[in-house]
Design an enzyme around this catalytic site. Structure first.
Site, PDB file in Angstrom:
ATOM      1  N   HIS A   1       0.807  -1.219   0.000  1.00 12.30           N
ATOM      2  CA  HIS A   1       0.000   0.000   0.000  1.00 12.30           C
ATOM      3  C   HIS A   1       0.842   1.272   0.000  1.00 12.30           C
ATOM      4  CE1 HIS A   1       0.296   0.086   4.526  1.00 12.30           C
ATOM      5  NE2 HIS A   1       0.242   1.375   4.282  1.00 12.30           N
TER       6      HIS A   1
ATOM      7  N   ASP B   1      -0.617  -7.347   1.397  1.00  9.26           N
ATOM      8  CA  ASP B   1       0.042  -6.037   1.505  1.00  9.26           C
ATOM      9  C   ASP B   1       1.556  -6.234   1.608  1.00  9.26           C
ATOM     10  OD1 ASP B   1       0.410  -3.359   1.722  1.00  9.26           O
ATOM     11  OD2 ASP B   1      -0.409  -3.161   3.747  1.00  9.26           O
TER      12      ASP B   1
ATOM     13  N   GLY C   1       5.465   3.065  14.381  1.00  8.36           N
ATOM     14  CA  GLY C   1       6.297   2.699  13.244  1.00  8.36           C
ATOM     15  C   GLY C   1       5.713   3.286  11.989  1.00  8.36           C
TER      16      GLY C   1
ATOM     17  N   SER D   1       4.252   2.374   8.055  1.00  6.01           N
ATOM     18  CA  SER D   1       3.789   1.317   7.171  1.00  6.01           C
ATOM     19  C   SER D   1       4.984   0.716   6.449  1.00  6.01           C
ATOM     20  CB  SER D   1       2.859   1.908   6.123  1.00  6.01           C
ATOM     21  OG  SER D   1       1.629   2.188   6.699  1.00  6.01           O
TER      22      SER D   1
END
Ligand SMILES: *[C@@H]1O[C@H](CO)[C@@H](O)[C@H](O)[C@H]1NC(C)=O
Ligand SMILES: *[C@@H]1O[C@H](CO)[C@@H](O)[C@H](O)[C@H]1NC(C)=O
Ligand SMILES: *[C@@H]1O[C@H](CO)[C@@H](O)[C@H](O)[C@H]1NC(C)=O
Ligand SMILES: *[C@@H]1O[C@H](CO)[C@@H](O)[C@H](O)[C@H]1NC(C)=O
Length: 393
Positions: free
Chosen positions: A176, A230, A329, A331
């Protein structure tokens, strides 16, 4: 009783026992970051005598104090104690500890040059130089050595995602991060390894790369809510056509074996530069890490989310008391777990609902469902079989 007292005294000489309180006379600090180290020596220390990494000065829970503008985590001695100190997190408290500066004077001013031919191999992945038990040699060390596989992925000048170095030429991240999918213009992207802070450059520790190839999972659909599949791969190359060189600040993380699981409640680590953070770390551009625990798949599907949201290609993890999760964090960044002293990449930071909200664990792409996919696209079967993972008898 005497004995206990003696132990306490010994502890006292190593570190301040008191939790950081705000009733202290901090009047000598103005609201400018007078602790800022611009005029200090280049060999900054941010490790304490107990081996803990200092927190940035602004990361107290209570923000109404004069450190709030100090974003670095270097040891300082603003109140003339016997040696420089900083604030660390011990169990659930913020405490001060004296810093490990003993080797500071005698250490060479130029760190040893890494051998450019040296690269991490599948047999040496998942190792980090940082060792909390042994004494730190050389003094100057900051956070990236504890997550040396972390990658910072930039589009133009902006950090867009984190990633994990899994082989010298390959970074694993989240699909993503590339809404353009196959049409993404990879020329605009760059990858940094060994980076301690997003807006700072340390030419000795850092390695910079262009992206020569992007593989977004074919089954990823940006429009669906669950972010299934993802996962994406970036092939990196530097200006000399080379890939990552193994140093204390740049290492690979291991891929665990196919379908390998860890028990619910297992402690793992997530890391990132906090691009999407809310609250206190919002303005901090320093590498952060947090401990999370694996949540059972069943609970995650039924208690916290739905089966539509959480499928077999993800795993869930939550911070202690729901305080820390992937919000700390970025992605695409790593969820690594330690097995037999070796760090394995089990998850890719994917999504979560409202940072650190109660009963909304972070959701991570389950890397061990993708060993074959990674192997196929990198052509590196040896890096993807999990050969460093302890074998069952
Ligand atoms: C926070 O700081 C302001 C101004 O510096 C002060 O008026 C206020 O009392 C402080 N609040 C607390 C809870 O200490
Ligand atoms: C990095 O960012 C912080 C906070 O935004 C800022 O205080 C600091 O001066 C910046 N450092 C550099 C080298 O620009
Ligand atoms: C990235 O590519 C640009 C031009 O395509 C080049 O000027 C630059 O040196 C490259 N940087 C690295 C780190 O390879
Ligand atoms: C644990 O790691 C050590 C060294 O890395 C290795 O020699 C040993 O075989 C490993 N143990 C298992 C059970 O795989």
């Amino acid at each position: 009783m005497k004995c206990i007292l003696r132990i306490l005294l010994l502890t006292c000489t190593l570190c301040f026992i008191e939790a950081v309180s705000f009733n202290h006379d901090f009047s000598l600090f103005t609201d400018k970051c007078i602790l800022d180290g611009s005029k200090e020596s280049k060999n900054e220390v941010s490790v304490t005598v107990s081996g803990r990494i200092c927190l940035p000065w602004n990361s107290f829970q209570n923000r109404n104090h004069s450190f709030s503008n100090c974003y670095h985590n270097y040891c300082r001695n603003p109140d003339k104690r016997i040696q420089p100190w900083c604030i660390v997190r011990r169990r659930n408290r913020y405490v001060r500890e004296y810093c490990d500066i003993t080797d500071r004077e005698i250490k060479p001013s130029n760190p040893p040059k890494s051998d450019p031919s040296k690269q991490d191999r599948e047999s040496s992945c998942g190792e980090r130089h940082l060792n909390r038990i042994t004494k730190i040699i050389g003094g100057s060390r900051s956070m990236v050595e504890s997550q040396p596989w972390i990658a910072a992925i930039f589009k133009g000048d902006g950090l867009i995602c984190g990633g994990t170095l899994i082989a010298p030429c390959w970074v694993l991240t989240a699909a993503h991060c590339f809404p353009g999918g196959k049409k993404t213009q990879i020329k605009r992207y760059s990858v940094f390894l060994g980076k301690n802070a997003i807006n700072e450059t340390d030419s000795i520790k850092e390695q910079q790369f262009n992206v020569s190839k992007l593989v977004v999972h074919e089954g990823f659909d940006y429009t669906t809510e669950n972010f299934n599949n993802d996962i994406a791969l970036l092939k990196i190359v530097d200006s000399n056509g080379k890939c990552a060189v193994k140093t204390n600040s740049v290492r690979t993380a291991c891929i665990p074996p196919f379908q390998q699981m860890l028990p619910t409640g297992f402690y793992c680590e997530i890391a990132g530069y906090g691009r999407h953070q809310k609250g206190g770390f919002e303005y901090s551009r320093y590498l952060k890490q947090a401990q999370v625990r694996l949540v059972s798949q069943n609970d995650c599907q039924n208690k916290y989310y739905s089966k539509d949201e959480v499928n077999k290609n993800v795993l869930c993890a939550a911070g202690r008391d729901w305080e820390e999760d992937a919000c700390q964090g970025d992605s695409g960044g790593p969820l690594v777990c330690e097995v037999n002293n070796t760090m394995f990449l089990f998850g890719i930071i994917s999504w979560g609902k409202e940072c650190s909200k109660k009963f909304n664990p972070g959701v991570y792409t389950k890397v061990t469902n993708y060993n074959n996919w990674i192997s196929m696209h990198t052509g590196l079967p040896k890096y993807t079989v999990g050969s460093r993972y302890p074998q069952k008898d």
